[in-house]
Motif scaffolding. Sequence first.
Motif, mmCIF file in Angstrom:
data_model
loop_
_atom_site.group_PDB
_atom_site.id
_atom_site.type_symbol
_atom_site.label_atom_id
_atom_site.label_comp_id
_atom_site.label_asym_id
_atom_site.label_seq_id
_atom_site.Cartn_x
_atom_site.Cartn_y
_atom_site.Cartn_z
ATOM 1 N N ALA A 74 17.738 -14.654 5.786
ATOM 2 C CA ALA A 74 17.205 -15.566 5.772
ATOM 3 C C ALA A 74 17.189 -16.080 4.160
ATOM 4 N N VAL A 75 17.831 -16.849 4.113
ATOM 5 C CA VAL A 75 17.702 -17.543 2.640
ATOM 6 C C VAL A 75 16.411 -18.517 2.626
ATOM 7 N N LYS A 76 16.001 -18.153 1.493
ATOM 8 C CA LYS A 76 14.751 -19.175 0.862
ATOM 9 C C LYS A 76 14.941 -20.336 0.397
ATOM 10 N N LYS A 77 15.874 -19.823 -1.049
ATOM 11 C CA LYS A 77 15.964 -21.484 -1.267
ATOM 12 C C LYS A 77 17.605 -21.648 -1.251
ATOM 13 N N TYR A 78 17.835 -23.147 -0.605
ATOM 14 C CA TYR A 78 19.412 -23.017 -0.899
ATOM 15 C C TYR A 78 19.871 -23.856 -2.290
ATOM 16 N N SER A 79 21.485 -23.850 -2.016
ATOM 17 C CA SER A 79 21.532 -25.266 -3.002
ATOM 18 C C SER A 79 21.831 -25.753 -2.927
ATOM 19 N N THR A 80 22.456 -26.716 -3.790
ATOM 20 C CA THR A 80 23.120 -28.055 -3.256
ATOM 21 C C THR A 80 24.675 -28.155 -3.445
ATOM 22 N N ASP B 215 6.110 -31.852 7.418
ATOM 23 C CA ASP B 215 4.920 -30.877 7.162
ATOM 24 C C ASP B 215 5.474 -29.376 6.843
ATOM 25 N N SER B 216 6.851 -29.614 7.300
ATOM 26 C CA SER B 216 6.889 -28.224 7.279
ATOM 27 C C SER B 216 6.798 -26.915 6.219
ATOM 28 N N PHE B 217 6.618 -25.767 6.632
ATOM 29 C CA PHE B 217 6.495 -25.216 5.165
ATOM 30 C C PHE B 217 7.992 -24.498 5.257
ATOM 31 N N ASN B 218 8.812 -24.381 5.743
ATOM 32 C CA ASN B 218 10.180 -24.434 5.843
ATOM 33 C C ASN B 218 10.645 -25.155 5.015
ATOM 34 N N GLY B 219 11.074 -25.395 3.538
ATOM 35 C CA GLY B 219 11.263 -26.304 2.823
ATOM 36 C C GLY B 219 13.049 -26.315 3.208
ATOM 37 N N GLN B 220 13.905 -25.142 3.707
ATOM 38 C CA GLN B 220 15.002 -25.285 4.034
ATOM 39 C C GLN B 220 15.668 -26.523 5.217
ATOM 40 N N SER C 30 18.814 -27.546 2.975
ATOM 41 C CA SER C 30 20.276 -26.927 4.013
ATOM 42 C C SER C 30 21.833 -28.218 4.224
ATOM 43 N N SER C 31 22.982 -27.510 3.217
ATOM 44 C CA SER C 31 23.659 -28.393 3.480
ATOM 45 C C SER C 31 24.132 -28.603 5.366
ATOM 46 N N HIS C 32 23.424 -28.406 5.823
ATOM 47 C CA HIS C 32 23.797 -28.523 7.669
ATOM 48 C C HIS C 32 22.714 -28.054 8.462
ATOM 49 N N LEU C 33 22.074 -29.172 9.241
ATOM 50 C CA LEU C 33 20.875 -28.637 9.991
ATOM 51 C C LEU C 33 21.172 -28.337 11.693
ATOM 52 N N LEU C 34 21.128 -27.351 12.284
ATOM 53 C CA LEU C 34 21.325 -26.914 13.789
ATOM 54 C C LEU C 34 20.272 -27.464 14.547
#
Length: 209
Positions: free
Chosen positions: A12-18, A62-67, A71-75
């Motif tokens: 479960a990735v915590k930090k994504y690249s661009t 205000d979500s704690f999930n910065g992903q 993210s590139s795409h969010l499903l």
Amino acid sequence: MELLQDLNWRYAVKKYSTEKVDEQKIELILNAINLSASSCGLQPYRLFVISNEELKLKLKADSFNGQIAESSHLLVFAAYNKITTQNVQDLVSLTAEVKNVSIESLDGLFVSIDSFFRSRTDEQNRHWAEKQTYIALGTALVAAANLRVDATPMEGFDAELFDKLLGLDEKGLHSTVILSLGYRDEANDYLANTKKVRIPLEEMVHTLN
């Protein structure tokens, strides 16, 4: 096996690249989700694919999930609010078309499925639909890993906000679980180069012969 290598690779990735995920890979993941197992074949959910940066920022709020925003795409997996006779009829009609049989020959299927859902409360059927989305989520995780696309499943989001911004209520849907897709930022994700932690198989599995 390659499958086990894929699953061991993913986390479960915590930090994504661009870096953005190629649309062809996104399409493959979506097709895998569409082929996922589904009770009665009803697929009581719909999928929303979000790549718009402004919308992702609004959804994060205000979500704690910065992903969500990174993210590139969010499903967004959105389950049915209720199961209707029309939902069942649509399934039967599609089945007749795909299998090239008459709708009348599927009367038994229609009655069986429709009577089952009508014997239950809307709340029971809503809960059932929500659980179905998690089966699809599992398929999405495996498909993404196979394509070496990183993914993070999340329940830590403002469902009411998602429902409002995506207009889900008027579509008879509600957000259940979300999945971010992208590529890990190995330099800034503290989990990127750590070993996967799982309990021993002999502790997990109980074999009854």
